[in-house]
Each structure stands twice: as C-alpha cells, then as structure tokens.
Write an enzyme that holds these catalytic residues in place. Structure first.
Site, short mmCIF file in Angstrom:
data_model
loop_
_atom_site.label_atom_id
_atom_site.label_comp_id
_atom_site.label_asym_id
_atom_site.label_seq_id
_atom_site.Cartn_x
_atom_site.Cartn_y
_atom_site.Cartn_z
N LYS A 1 0.86 -1.17 0.00
CA LYS A 1 0.00 0.00 0.00
C LYS A 1 0.90 1.23 0.00
O LYS A 1 1.65 1.47 0.94
CB LYS A 1 -0.91 0.03 1.22
CG LYS A 1 -1.82 1.26 1.24
CD LYS A 1 -2.41 1.49 2.61
CE LYS A 1 -3.02 2.89 2.66
NZ LYS A 1 -3.39 3.29 4.03
N GLY B 1 -7.53 9.65 10.16
CA GLY B 1 -7.74 9.72 11.59
C GLY B 1 -8.78 10.72 12.05
O GLY B 1 -9.00 10.89 13.25
#
Length: 263
Positions: free
Chosen positions: A105, A166
């Site tokens: 990733k 987040g």
C-alpha cells in the site's frame, strides 16, 4: 466473511471475501490488536513498515507472531513517508523482509498536519514501483482524474480518502467517490476518514469494493466491539448495493394504493 461466498473481489491476483481491510496501529497492545482484527473478519491487514516491527528489530515483539502471514495477507504500507525515495525504499525493504512479497500500500504524504496525500509524488512513486514489479494499492485524494491516472499507471487498487486520516469525519464528498467508482477498472476502496459503522455502509452503498480503516476501530472505547460492528456494516452496505435501493421520492407513496377501490 460475507454470507454470499461467491461475492469476492480480486486484488493482486487473489480473491478475498472480506471487504473490510484493517490497520494495526494505535491499539494498547498486541493482544488487543489480535482480538480486534479477529473480530473484524479482515483477510488483508496493513502494517506500517516504518513504525512496526516485522523482523527488522530482533529485540522487539514481532507483530507477525500474532498476525501470521499464513492466516492474513500482510499489506505493508508506507505511512510516514513524505517523498518518493523514502516510499520506494520502504516498499523494497518490506519485500525483502517478507520474502519477495509484492503487494504493498503506497502513500506519500504532503503535509504533517492534515496528512493529505502528495498526489504528484504519489504518481511518481507508483510508476517506479509498478515498473519494479510491485502490486500497488495506492492511497490518494478523492480526485477522479488522479484516480484514473493511477489506474493507467498500473496500480491494482485505488484508495481515495473519505476525509483526512484519523479524522473520523465520514464521507465528505459522495459525488467524487461515485464518479471514481463508475469509471474504474480496478477495485476502489475507501481509505481514511471513516468514524463509525454508518460511514462504512455508505461507502459500500456507493459501490466501493471495500473499506480500509484503523483509527475508527483502535480509538473506539471498545475496539473489539467496534471491529465487529464495522464487519457487519461493510457486509450490510455491500448487500444493499447489490440489492439496489428504491428510488428516493420527495413525497410519500402508499404501500397499499387506494385507486380503484370501492368504499
């Protein structure tokens, strides 16, 4: 695992049943990490190579001891990388540590406060890694043009953000995600910004192939219970997408019409 065992998606040449991908950071310890990931039903688990020991530090606990590669597909990521060279070097280190593992990733960040991706650097790093034989799942903005460019470069999955990493703000731009999904020839997975189960369901109802999350689970009051909730939300959203929702209407429509009835 989804109730429909035939409903899989393919990435890097392998089929997966679970459309929920999870990260491994921010848990209080490795045991909570293990239990939450088990509860999530995830088959793909992403690990930040620059922050997590997978064997490079022999005197520290190795996360692969609780998340064995025989059970999970380990997805090394380049979290914390802010330039092309560092991101590429991190992927090459992961391949070496994981015995030739090519699925990675890629994320190249452009700002320490917002953690928004540096799309120009991401495009450059993706091109290098694809030429180097990596199967690249790539974190990017929700820009449909950038998503198309990354697919054309050869990335095996494109992972647009729903909101800043987040933040837990949920999906802020459904139309952009829908445009990306409608024009994609590779899996599209929402990455970043999910805060609760309904956010994951919305992503799946838009037609995304999956959702990747970490903070939404790890920062919950009960991470293990939230992992279970996210598993169900992804499955429910996927089933709703496949079922095809009713058209939205401005006014009510009686479920039992009265036209033609005698009173």
């Amino acid at each position: 695992m989804s109730g429909n065992t035939k409903d899989t998606f393919n990435v890097g040449g392998q089929d997966y049943h679970s459309r929920l991908l999870v990260g491994t950071g921010k848990y209080k310890d490795l045991e909570e990490t293990r239990l939450a990931i088990e509860a999530s039903g995830a088959e793909i688990v992403t690990i930040a190579i620059r922050r997590t020991n997978i064997g490079q530090n022999r005197n520290e606990p190795n996360i692969l001891e609780v998340l064995p590669p025989e059970r999970y597909t380990i997805l090394p990521n380049t979290a914390g990388c802010y330039d092309v060279d560092t991101a590429v070097r991190t992927c090459r280190l992961a391949r070496e540590l994981l015995d030739g593992h090519n699925l990675v990733k890629l994320e190249v960040l452009g700002d320490e406060r917002t953690l928004f991706p540096d799309t120009i650097a991401t495009l450059k790093a993706a091109e290098i890694l694809v030429k180097d034989g990596f199967d690249v799942m790539v974190y990017t903005s929700d820009d449909p043009i950038i998503a198309r460019e990354l697919e054309q470069i050869g990335c095996v999955a494109v992972m647009p953000l729903a909101a800043p990493i987040g933040s837990g703000l949920g999906i802020r731009n459904k139309l952009n995600l829908l445009t990306i999904v409608e024009n994609a020839g590779v899996p599209i997975l929402v990455d970043a910004g999910v805060g609760t189960a309904s956010d994951a369901s919305v992503a799946m109802e838009l037609g995304c192939d999956g959702v990747l999350m970490n903070t939404a689970i790890a920062a919950a009051k009960d991470p293990i219970l939230m992992a279970s909730a996210m598993r169900k939300a992804v499955e429910a959203g996927r089933e709703a997408y496949l079922a095809g929702r009713m058209p939205a209407k401005r006014f009510a429509s009686a479920s039992s019409p009265v036209d033609g009835l005698f009173f």
